[in-house]
Design a protein around this motif. Sequence first.
Motif, mmCIF file in Angstrom:
data_model
loop_
_atom_site.group_PDB
_atom_site.id
_atom_site.type_symbol
_atom_site.label_atom_id
_atom_site.label_comp_id
_atom_site.label_asym_id
_atom_site.label_seq_id
_atom_site.Cartn_x
_atom_site.Cartn_y
_atom_site.Cartn_z
ATOM 1 N N GLY A 137 0.889 -0.991 -0.078
ATOM 2 C CA GLY A 137 0.368 -0.126 0.102
ATOM 3 C C GLY A 137 1.140 1.523 -0.197
ATOM 4 O O GLY A 137 1.876 1.602 0.728
ATOM 5 N N LYS A 138 0.615 2.626 -1.207
ATOM 6 C CA LYS A 138 0.923 3.542 -0.800
ATOM 7 C C LYS A 138 0.343 4.305 -0.857
ATOM 8 O O LYS A 138 -0.956 4.522 -0.710
ATOM 9 C CB LYS A 138 1.543 3.153 -2.413
ATOM 10 N N VAL A 139 1.049 5.810 0.219
ATOM 11 C CA VAL A 139 0.564 7.031 0.551
ATOM 12 C C VAL A 139 1.252 8.042 -0.423
ATOM 13 O O VAL A 139 1.968 8.624 -0.025
ATOM 14 C CB VAL A 139 -0.406 6.659 2.232
ATOM 15 N N SER A 140 0.228 8.875 -1.266
ATOM 16 C CA SER A 140 1.299 10.480 -1.321
ATOM 17 C C SER A 140 0.741 11.182 -0.816
ATOM 18 O O SER A 140 -0.492 11.120 -0.589
ATOM 19 C CB SER A 140 1.116 10.421 -3.296
ATOM 20 N N ARG A 141 2.157 11.935 -0.655
ATOM 21 C CA ARG A 141 1.807 12.969 0.136
ATOM 22 C C ARG A 141 2.623 14.358 -0.451
ATOM 23 O O ARG A 141 3.693 14.201 -1.215
ATOM 24 C CB ARG A 141 2.456 12.765 1.479
#
Length: 135
Positions: A59-63
Amino acid sequence: MEQPTADQLAFALENAKEKEARAKRIRIEWEEAIIAKMGAHEEGALTIQSDYYKITTTGKVSRTLDQSKVPELIAELPEALAAKLFKVEFKLNTKLLKSLPDTNPEMAKKVSAAITAKPGKTTVSVTRLEVSTEI
């Protein structure tokens, strides 16, 4: 053996891109099925081992950073924390760089010492033309 014409090459590329798009859709469907079956963390890796495969979902979260708020934040944060939290990165103005040898050769020479240039991938664009059937 005769060399293919430009039309034949373009047609082959067009077909290859269609096959590639279909294959990508199918791959994404299988990836979604795997995620539905085994789950995924919102951020980070989740690994399971089946009889024949080790499968990992990541899982990845773009900030993104609101650039307009950074100066105010830096003023409020302890200096040591702000220096570690925000990374300053310089971006190159390519248009200005390309004009520099003509407008200021001396500066162009100095600036070029800090630049590494390498060729990028050449792109190919194919657009099917409408053929008139009128005589």
